[in-house]
Design an enzyme around this catalytic site. Structure first.
Site, PDB file in Angstrom:
ATOM      1  N   ARG A 174       0.834  -1.205   0.000  1.00 54.13           N
ATOM      2  CA  ARG A 174       0.000   0.000   0.000  1.00 54.13           C
ATOM      3  C   ARG A 174       0.868   1.254   0.000  1.00 54.13           C
ATOM      4  NH1 ARG A 174      -3.069  -3.934   1.976  1.00 54.13           N
ATOM      5  NH2 ARG A 174      -5.368  -3.805   1.904  1.00 54.13           N
ATOM      6  N   ARG A 210      -7.942 -16.571  -9.704  1.00 53.51           N
ATOM      7  CA  ARG A 210      -8.258 -15.638  -8.622  1.00 53.51           C
ATOM      8  C   ARG A 210      -9.276 -14.593  -9.104  1.00 53.51           C
ATOM      9  NH1 ARG A 210      -3.582 -14.012  -4.524  1.00 53.51           N
ATOM     10  NH2 ARG A 210      -5.472 -13.968  -3.234  1.00 53.51           N
ATOM     11  N   GLU A 247      -6.791 -14.464   6.415  1.00 54.17           N
ATOM     12  CA  GLU A 247      -5.404 -14.872   6.199  1.00 54.17           C
ATOM     13  C   GLU A 247      -4.882 -15.753   7.333  1.00 54.17           C
ATOM     14  OE1 GLU A 247      -2.685 -14.078   3.813  1.00 54.17           O
ATOM     15  OE2 GLU A 247      -4.507 -14.040   2.627  1.00 54.17           O
ATOM     16  N   HIS A 264      -8.502 -17.807  -2.903  1.00 58.06           N
ATOM     17  CA  HIS A 264      -7.173 -17.283  -2.561  1.00 58.06           C
ATOM     18  C   HIS A 264      -6.101 -17.987  -3.399  1.00 58.06           C
ATOM     19  CE1 HIS A 264      -7.483 -14.704   1.291  1.00 58.06           C
ATOM     20  NE2 HIS A 264      -8.579 -14.582   0.577  1.00 58.06           N
ATOM     21  N   ARG A 273       0.776 -19.571   3.206  1.00 58.92           N
ATOM     22  CA  ARG A 273       0.080 -19.838   4.465  1.00 58.92           C
ATOM     23  C   ARG A 273      -0.090 -21.341   4.697  1.00 58.92           C
ATOM     24  NH1 ARG A 273       1.272 -15.036   6.282  1.00 58.92           N
ATOM     25  NH2 ARG A 273       0.253 -13.333   5.175  1.00 58.92           N
TER      26      ARG A 273
END
Length: 450
Positions: free
Chosen positions: A28, A124, A311, A340, A385
């Site tokens: 960001r 996605r 997440e 995801h 993850r």
């Protein structure tokens, strides 16, 4: 592909860990720095930036758009203009932030920009964002990767309705660039649910830090007024989502893990993270510049709505699989995880069951009954993850091997080293006190330049 034997901790882990900067905040900040430079406000500096595959893809994307990025390691400076050259092509890899934050930037340029990514990224969700850009007058070829954005040098803005049920990044991607639209932008979410709302709050907070006028006082509606995006110094917090895997080591081993640099006030969803840990009877202690988690002697299954922090699901699912035998955990609010990096609900169910566990999918989550697990291969599905979840399982289950630990390069390239340093050579050290003459282990990801 060579598998990674997950270290086992037969005794409680006791360690201090330093995790690198937040991926979400880094990318960001890079986008806001690019917008400030494009408005002629000058160069911005990002300090403590994460260097990982996702952030490298963002850096490459900005340079493809004509911006200049200088610096090494975690100190970066962004300057220049949005002036993509002929045949400009952005590689999104598997990075959702690149896929969804950069197309509005490209719309501010004056030549077509093609977007593509990994084969796995082509599934996605992206169509709602592309439809929103079309509604705002941008010509876009395609409905998914690969697609092409035809910039015409400016974007009028206005009002757009979007269903962000599949990803909050659709909203964040539009909001980040909105102050550079001639008339600003009002975004209205039309879907029945909004996942990962704290990440939109992070976007709004960082826009305000850049001097942007944003009104998010009405639920599911955001208004950004046109105006300057300030060039500034961005100080990036440690990645608290990545830290959860290490804090989970304290929970499953009954040990103590301290994370350095944990902010007292954060733009990340810190409160949600700590609430989950406390629900598992962990003791959470704040210090001036760190957070310490002391794991329980054991914990039962639990119910948790992860809609705001999807997440965390792979780590939380690993914790559920290692709860007291026979206890049941219910993870809900996470139907969007099917879109995801992989279908995380299907992947978690498959891998937990492969090791002898009991996990089933529900329409919006997972139900996990803790049963003794056995050694075996834990597949990561090219998902960082998932790889970290396999490492957590391996702390308690000897003989677990992760098939693709390199997937962690997406957000934490140092993960295998940090994990091994935390656990030590084959075992953790006892809690509450290390043995005479021994000290708690320290693992740090700082200074690697990643």
């Amino acid at each position: 592909m060579k598998t990674w034997p997950a270290p086992t901790a037969p005794t409680p882990v006791r360690a201090t860990v330093t995790v690198p900067g937040s991926k979400s905040q880094t990318n960001r900040a890079l986008v806001l720095a690019a917008l400030a430079a494009a408005q002629g406000r000058g160069a911005s500096t990002i300090s403590g930036a994460l260097r990982s595959r996702d952030t490298e893809l963002m850096l490459d994307a900005l340079q493809t758009l004509g911006l200049r990025v200088d610096g090494v390691g975690s100190e970066l400076t962004v300057s220049g203009r949005i002036e993509p050259g002929p045949g400009a092509r952005v590689d999104c890899g598997l990075a959702g932030t690149v896929l969804r934050f950069v197309p509005p930037l490209a719309a501010l340029g004056s030549v077509p920009v093609t977007f593509d990514g990994d084969q796995q990224a082509r599934g996605r969700p992206i169509a709602p964002l592309l439809d929103a850009l079309r509604e705002l007058g941008v010509a876009v070829d395609g409905t998914g990767l690969p697609f092409r954005v035809h910039g015409n040098g400016s974007l009028a803005g206005g009002t757009v309705a979007i269903d962000a049920s599949a990803s909050s990044q659709f909203v964040s991607g539009l909001l980040l660039s909105a102050a550079s639209f001639t008339d600003g932008l009002t975004v209205q979410h039309t879907g029945s649910s909004l996942p990962s709302a704290p990440h939109i709050a992070m976007t709004a907070a960082m826009l305000r830090q850049a001097g942007v006028d944003i009104d998010d006082s009405t639920p599911n509606r955001w208004q950004v007024r046109p105006g300057p995006v300030a060039a500034r110094r961005w100080d990036i917090e440690p990645d608290l989502t990545n830290a959860v895997a290490f804090l989970s080591a304290a929970v499953v081993s009954g040990g103590t893990v301290r994370i350095t640099g944990w902010p007292r006030v954060s733009v990340q969803p810190a409160d949600h993270i700590l609430a989950i840990l406390r629900q598992l009877n962990a003791v959470v202690i704040h210090a001036d510049s760190s957070l310490e988690v002391r794991g329980p002697t054991g914990y039962d299954g639990f119910d948790v709505d992860l809609r705001a922090v999807g997440e965390l699901t792979p780590s939380v699912a690993a914790l559920a699989a290692l709860a007291s035998p026979g206890s049941v955990s219910r993870l809900s609010g996470i139907a969007h995880l099917r879109g995801h990096e992989t279908d995380r609900l299907a992947a978690l169910s498959t891998e937990i069951n492969r090791l002898g566990g009991t996990c089933r999918e529900t329409p919006d989550g997972l139900v996990i009954t803790a049963t003794p697990l056995r050694p075996g291969i834990w597949r990561a599905y090219a998902d960082h993850r998932m790889a970290m979840a396999g490492a957590i399982i391996g702390l308690r289950v000897a003989g677990v091997e992760v098939d693709d630990i390199a997937a962690t390069t997406k957000t934490l390239p140092e993960f295998p080293r940090l994990w091994a340093e935390m656990v030590g050579p084959g075992q953790g050290w006892g809690y509450p006190q290390p043995r005479s003459g021994q000290r708690a282990r320290r693992a740090t990801g700082q200074g690697s330049g990643g």
